[in-house]
Design a protein around this motif. Structure first.
Motif, mmCIF file in Angstrom:
data_model
loop_
_atom_site.group_PDB
_atom_site.id
_atom_site.type_symbol
_atom_site.label_atom_id
_atom_site.label_comp_id
_atom_site.label_asym_id
_atom_site.label_seq_id
_atom_site.Cartn_x
_atom_site.Cartn_y
_atom_site.Cartn_z
ATOM 1 N N ASN A 29 0.825 -1.209 0.000
ATOM 2 C CA ASN A 29 0.000 0.000 0.000
ATOM 3 C C ASN A 29 0.858 1.257 0.000
ATOM 4 N N ASN A 30 1.954 1.227 0.735
ATOM 5 C CA ASN A 30 2.882 2.361 0.747
ATOM 6 C C ASN A 30 3.419 2.636 -0.655
ATOM 7 N N LEU A 31 3.817 1.577 -1.344
ATOM 8 C CA LEU A 31 4.353 1.752 -2.698
ATOM 9 C C LEU A 31 3.275 2.229 -3.662
ATOM 10 N N SER A 32 2.043 1.763 -3.482
ATOM 11 C CA SER A 32 0.947 2.201 -4.352
ATOM 12 C C SER A 32 0.743 3.702 -4.263
ATOM 13 N N ASP A 33 1.031 4.282 -3.096
ATOM 14 C CA ASP A 33 0.899 5.726 -2.929
ATOM 15 C C ASP A 33 2.039 6.496 -3.589
ATOM 16 N N LYS A 34 3.121 5.802 -3.922
ATOM 17 C CA LYS A 34 4.309 6.493 -4.427
ATOM 18 C C LYS A 34 4.544 6.324 -5.923
ATOM 19 N N VAL A 35 3.970 5.312 -6.546
ATOM 20 C CA VAL A 35 4.344 5.002 -7.933
ATOM 21 C C VAL A 35 3.990 6.122 -8.906
ATOM 22 N N GLU A 36 2.916 6.851 -8.656
ATOM 23 C CA GLU A 36 2.569 7.943 -9.573
ATOM 24 C C GLU A 36 3.658 9.012 -9.579
ATOM 25 N N GLY A 37 4.153 9.367 -8.395
ATOM 26 C CA GLY A 37 5.235 10.343 -8.314
ATOM 27 C C GLY A 37 6.510 9.846 -8.964
ATOM 28 N N TRP A 38 6.788 8.560 -8.807
ATOM 29 C CA TRP A 38 7.979 7.997 -9.437
ATOM 30 C C TRP A 38 7.857 8.028 -10.958
ATOM 31 N N ALA A 39 6.691 7.675 -11.475
ATOM 32 C CA ALA A 39 6.491 7.723 -12.930
ATOM 33 C C ALA A 39 6.670 9.148 -13.443
ATOM 34 N N ASP A 40 6.140 10.118 -12.728
ATOM 35 C CA ASP A 40 6.283 11.522 -13.127
ATOM 36 C C ASP A 40 7.746 11.956 -13.115
ATOM 37 N N ALA A 41 8.533 11.378 -12.205
ATOM 38 C CA ALA A 41 9.938 11.764 -12.083
ATOM 39 C C ALA A 41 10.824 11.135 -13.154
ATOM 40 N N GLY A 42 10.317 10.147 -13.898
ATOM 41 C CA GLY A 42 11.106 9.541 -14.963
ATOM 42 C C GLY A 42 11.546 8.116 -14.707
ATOM 43 N N ILE A 43 10.896 7.454 -13.754
ATOM 44 C CA ILE A 43 11.158 6.033 -13.500
ATOM 45 C C ILE A 43 10.367 5.201 -14.510
ATOM 46 N N ASP A 44 10.955 4.109 -15.013
ATOM 47 C CA ASP A 44 10.199 3.242 -15.930
ATOM 48 C C ASP A 44 10.058 1.804 -15.440
#
Length: 485
Positions: free
Chosen positions: A80-95
């Motif tokens: 659940n913690n990671l689910s809250d963070k993946v959108e920000g990571w995608a926006d930052a340029g993570i693939d």
């Protein structure tokens, strides 16, 4: 992707440049004098150079996130913690996101997964004292994978093939004693899939030991046994195919690949494909190159990791950055990193890069070739977060073209990415000296004003008609120069 946000003052003060502790104050870089050993050329500088919109450039490659550290907290809430963070990571340029081992280990709710017991219990069976894994339930994991896919992120599974743990006790005639090698519905394998006994571990009537190093000898999985091959990667309901087709994993991080033959990776990849990287924990670049050549998949570049540790920490000498690494020999198969769950749990100073030097190391891996990995704890560190985001943006936009080391000595390192017809590339300047450094270098950019896209220096020089220019690095820091509009 957001535009680069770097503020430049209207007027620049004159900088007093001191040579610091360089061993080569009067040496030449690309045929020109070090500014610390001669006069800086008088070149006009515009007062307000305009930065490139980095969102309009692409290096053709992004960055992977390691989504965990050792003994993550809170337990049972990690998916659940990671689910809250993946959108920000995608926006930052993570693939891609690399998840921890997702199935039940012997340590139950305390397990980080590297003591695998039931390869098919993603947090749905009551065994080893818990239903959820340390990270949560199967449903929460499936939600995380689905959300990641919606954001365009691939999800990488951590796979432990070398050893098992948590089985029941049985008499083992090959060892002539009792061993914990019985895995069934009552003993560490509640799913009932891939039940095992002593015949599936070394030694047995098929083989005596693995081709690789022994790590967990009594529960060392024997990949030569056809039954084991079937359940791990060949059958339609094998671990490999179930993880890919049922759970939705897109690729693999293979744990402790020193423990078994390279053919295991080859066979697995022939069955399911996808992105793959192996943990060959070895600082010898030749060992990594041989393993990559044999398996056909990528490896974590431990050679580059140790060269950075030696350069920034152990020997305080940047010459080590120019040492032999997997990245230098086969950059397409090198996954670079600054820290991971193992290096950060180990208090051995020679097995980690010191906190005060981490951003220089990230500047190194995010400007050079290879596929960079960001460590969760570093990205989530408020002191590092914005700086890492900026470096990711620079990597994803300007880190293009051949790598050329322009100069290296004990406290200075300069590297150029050549760019191409559509992309200007960049120049990295790292200094571990106690004062500001400047150095005259040859660029591909004629009569153009440069700026430091890292934002660490406000010095904005202009190249001459031959592409020569003086660039700057702050004391014990780095700059990353490219052209302006």
């Amino acid at each position: 992707m957001k535009k680069t946000k770097i503020l430049f003052p209207f007027l620049f003060s004159l900088l007093l440049v001191i040579s610091g502790c360089s061993k080569d104050d009067d040496e030449v870089v690309d045929g020109t004098d070090d500014i610390t050993g001669g006069e800086e050329p008088e070149v006009p500088t515009p007062q307000d150079p305009e930065a490139l919109d980095l969102s309009q450039y692409s290096s053709g490659q992004k960055v992977m996130m390691q989504t965990f550290y050792w003994d993550v907290e809170p337990r049972f809430e990690w998916w659940n913690n990671l689910s809250d963070k993946v959108e920000g990571w995608a926006d930052a340029g993570i693939d891609r996101i690399w998840l921890p081992v997702a199935t039940k280990g012997q340590s139950g709710g305390y397990s980080m997964g590297y003591d695998p017991s039931d390869y098919f219990d993603f947090g749905e069976y009551d065994q080893h004292g818990t239903v959820p894994t340390r990270f949560g339930t199967r449903e929460e994991l499936e939600n995380l994978i689905a959300k990641s896919h919606d954001l365009g992120l691939e999800v990488i599974a951590d796979i432990v093939l070398n050893h098992n743990s948590g089985g029941g006790l049985e008499y083992n005639p090959y060892r002539e004693k009792d061993t914990y090698t019985l895995f069934n519905e009552e003993n560490g394998n509640a799913s009932g899939m891939f039940n095992r006994n002593y015949e599936h571990f070394h030694p047995n009537d098929v083989s005596q030991s693995d081709e690789g190093d022994l790590f967990f000898s009594e529960q060392d999985v024997d990949h030569d046994v056809p039954y084991v091959q079937g359940w791990l990667w060949k059958n339609e309901n094998s671990v490999a195919k179930y993880y890919k087709n049922e759970m939705g994993f897109d690729g693999w991080r293979f744990d402790y690949v020193k423990g078994f033959g390279t053919w295991v990776i080859e066979d697995w990849m022939n069955e399911v494909g996808g992105f793959a990287v192996g943990e060959n924990f070895d600082g010898n670049a030749d060992v990594l190159v041989d393993w990559v050549d044999a398996t056909g998949v990528s490896a974590f570049d431990f050679a580059a990791f140790y060269k950075m540790e030696e350069a920034f920490d152990r020997f305080d000498d940047l010459n080590y950055l120019d040492g032999n690494t997997l990245r230098k020999i086969n950059p397409d198969k090198a996954v670079t990193f600054v820290a991971n769950h193992d290096t950060e749990k180990d208090e051995n100073e020679d097995n980690r890069i010191a906190t005060e030097n981490k951003m220089k190391a990230y500047a190194y891996i995010l400007t050079h070739d290879g596929y960079p990995t960001i460590f969760y704890s570093d990205y989530e560190n408020e002191a590092f977060n914005e700086e890492i985001k900026q470096l990711i943006e620079i990597h994803n936009s300007l880190a293009v073209g051949d790598v050329q080391v322009l100069h290296v000595d004990n406290d200075e390192y300069l590297m150029k990415r050549e760019g191409n017809a559509e992309n200007p590339g960049l120049i990295l300047y790292i200094s571990t000296g106690s004062t500001t450094k400047r150095r005259n270098v040859q660029t591909n950019w004629n009569n153009v004003t440069l700026l430091d896209y890292s934002g660490n220096s406000t010095y904005t020089p202009t190249s001459d008609e031959n592409g020569m220019v003086t660039i700057e690095a702050p004391a014990n820091g780095y700059s990353i120069y490219s052209i302006t509009k």
